[in-house]
Design a protein around this motif. Structure first.
Motif, PDB file in Angstrom:
ATOM      1  N   GLN A  37       1.470   2.795   7.462  1.00 33.81           N
ATOM      2  CA  GLN A  37       0.874   1.476   7.649  1.00 33.81           C
ATOM      3  C   GLN A  37      -0.598   1.539   8.074  1.00 33.81           C
ATOM      4  N   ASP A  38      -1.031   2.679   8.634  1.00 33.56           N
ATOM      5  CA  ASP A  38      -2.428   2.845   9.041  1.00 33.56           C
ATOM      6  C   ASP A  38      -2.988   4.084   8.346  1.00 33.56           C
ATOM      7  N   ARG A 175      -2.360   2.996   4.697  1.00 31.09           N
ATOM      8  CA  ARG A 175      -2.623   1.566   4.886  1.00 31.09           C
ATOM      9  C   ARG A 175      -1.690   0.724   4.007  1.00 31.09           C
ATOM     10  N   ALA A 195      -3.113  -3.099   2.690  1.00 34.77           N
ATOM     11  CA  ALA A 195      -4.039  -3.673   3.671  1.00 34.77           C
ATOM     12  C   ALA A 195      -4.794  -4.862   3.104  1.00 34.77           C
TER      13      ALA A 195
END
Length: 514
Positions: A37-38, A175, A195
């Motif tokens: 997710q990041d 992301r 994102a």
């Protein structure tokens, strides 16, 4: 990665366990999608004490199996990536009021003999006034012990596992968040969110939940199910000061509260001090050191060193949340096991789900191997394990000897400043030549955003290692941010972010990168 793509395995979580599982599975021939997710290693896996170690203090909690497993992994990892991992000698001053000498000797004997050693020397007793490590310590400390473990650049370890996975056919999507996944028709139907706000669907034959601190949240919110195990979130914080000693040994200090604190040579000019163990109940993405923790670490150091430090001497701090395997009766966070459990949910005729609870960076390769072994029968995988003897990207250094390699790299590129040549060799190993390309002069490396930070390296990190921002470069792919003057850090960060904004990643540079 396109709408409706199908993979044998979807791995959720771009920390060390997720990257390790993706690498192992891709190397056994599975089509793999790794989503994070990041950025890779954004959280726990870049916030460790950066040690490859068996866990000497875990012997007190009778964690003999965990310690043995970790000790077995030390030299396997040191051989796999000698550019980002290397042996480190630790000095333990003897404090008779805390632990008797016989107990320490017994523990070190076990530590030396629970697993075979080839690269690392054994432990021994020392007289402080006769050893360089004694000079910085208070005069009351007369004796101590020296033993071996290893150092690792933790965030780069994650990136290199992801890179190896990609080069073996995996798709790596940073992301990118898993929104939901449901079983249907013998496979997982998953919805992912980029994102930029775009959503798309993929299918997978199996799903591995390696979300670390978010493992339970992912199970509950995205997958709509529970689990037999759970994790306990424990915050570990570190401080960094200017160098407190000149020699190359690290220290392990015993505290009156029975915790231990490390003081480790760091980034040439600094000393890394940590860690704390504090119960954490907040958002793992928002973790930060507290004033109390900073004072605690300073006080811990001041018990031992002649030179005293205070919070005003701290140059940098970082904190991470460890997702430790929850156990009954472990009230003290320091006593919570660092071992792991793998839970396989594989109802007949339905797509399997594997969830990872706990773990430590030293045992990530073994965890990944066991995870893929466990998934194998449910998806028809018969390929054998392979990672134990395989170098990570850049780690194919002859005889795992870094110093001769670094000297040769420097001699082959005499136009590089010595510090920069060594940094390239350390960070990228045998792939350092790919970073500098055909450059023959410093000018050929492109624009210098700051001394030693050139455009060619940013291009490599963008196109090969998934870097998308200044923080990806300055604090995860490297610790160059620590070496920038406080007055220039903001400006350099802004310049690099602007470069990324106007220099999008080349889509064809790494075929298996999403």
């Amino acid at each position: 990665m396109t709408q409706g793509s199908r993979y044998d395995l979807l791995v959720v979580g771009g920390g060390i366990n997720g990257a390790g599982i993706a690498r192992d599975a891709a190397g056994r021939g599975l089509s793999v999608l790794l989503v994070e997710q990041d950025d890779l290693a954004s959280h726990t896996s870049s916030s460790s004490t950066k040690l490859i170690h068996g866990g000497l203090r875990y012997l007190e909690y009778k964690e003999f199996g965990l310690v043995r497993k970790a000790l077995q992994e030390r030299e396997t990892l040191l051989r796999a990536a000698p550019h980002i991992m290397w042996p480190l000698r630790f000095v333990m001053p003897h404090m008779p009021n805390l632990r008797p000498a016989w107990l320490i000797r017994a523990g070190l004997f076990l530590y030396d003999h629970l697993a075979r050693r080839e690269l690392l020397p054994g432990s021994r007793g020392i007289v402080m006034r006769r050893h360089p490590a004694g000079a910085p310590l208070v005069d009351s400390i007369a004796r101590g012990f020296v033993y071996s473990d290893g150092w690792v650049d933790d965030a780069r370890l994650v990136v290199l596992n992801a890179l190896d996975a990609a080069e073996r056919g995996a798709t790596v999507a940073t992301r990118t968040k898993l929104v939901s996944a449901v079983r249907a028709g013998g496979e997982w139907h998953a919805q992912l969110l980029r994102a930029d706000g775009t959503r798309f669907d993929i299918r997978a034959g199996a799903l591995a939940n390696a979300a670390g601190p978010w493992v339970g949240q992912l199970l509950h919110n995205a997958l709509g199910r529970g689990a037999h195990y759970s994790v306990r979130l424990v915050k570990g914080s570190h401080i960094v000061t200017r160098r407190l000693f000149e020699h190359d040994h690290a220290y392990i200090f015993q505290n009156p509260d029975k915790r231990i604190i490390f003081a480790i040579p760091y980034e040439r000019e600094y000393t890394l001090i940590g860690t704390t163990d504090v119960e954490y109940h907040g958002d793992p993405a928002q973790v930060a050191i507290s004033e109390d923790e900073t004072r605690y670490l300073c006080d811990s150091i001041n018990r031992y060193f002649k030179r005293k430090i205070s919070p005003t001497d701290v140059c940098w701090t970082y904190a991470g949340v460890r997702p430790l395997l929850e156990e009954e009766g472990a009230d003290n966070p320091s006593a919570v096991t660092r071992d792991y459990k793998l839970e396989l949910d594989a109802p007949a005729g339905e797509a399997p789900l594997l969830s990872v609870f706990g773990g430590k960076i030293t045992t990530f390769r073994k965890l990944a191997e066991e995870a893929v072994d466990l998934l194998g029968p449910t998806i028809g995988l018969t390929a054998r394990t392979w990672t134990a003897g395989a170098p990570l990207p850049g780690g194919d250094i002859a005889n795992a000897q870094f110093e001769p390699f670094a000297a040769r790299f420097a001699s082959e590129h005499p136009w590089l400043p010595a510090d920069l040549a060594r940094r390239y060799a350390r960070a990228y190993g045998t792939r350092a030549t790919r970073v500098i390309g055909q450059a023959k002069t410093l000018a050929d490396l492109g624009h210098a955003f700051a001394p030693g930070i050139h455009e060619c390296e940013l291009r490599y990190l963008r196109d090969v290692e998934w870097a998308r921002s200044a923080d990806d470069v300055l604090w995860r792919r490297s610790k160059l941010g620590l070496h920038l003057a406080p007055g220039t850090l903001s400006a350099v960060r802004a310049d690099i972010d602007d470069w990324f904004a106007h220099s999008p990643a080349a889509s064809a540079s790494l075929p298996h990168t999403a």
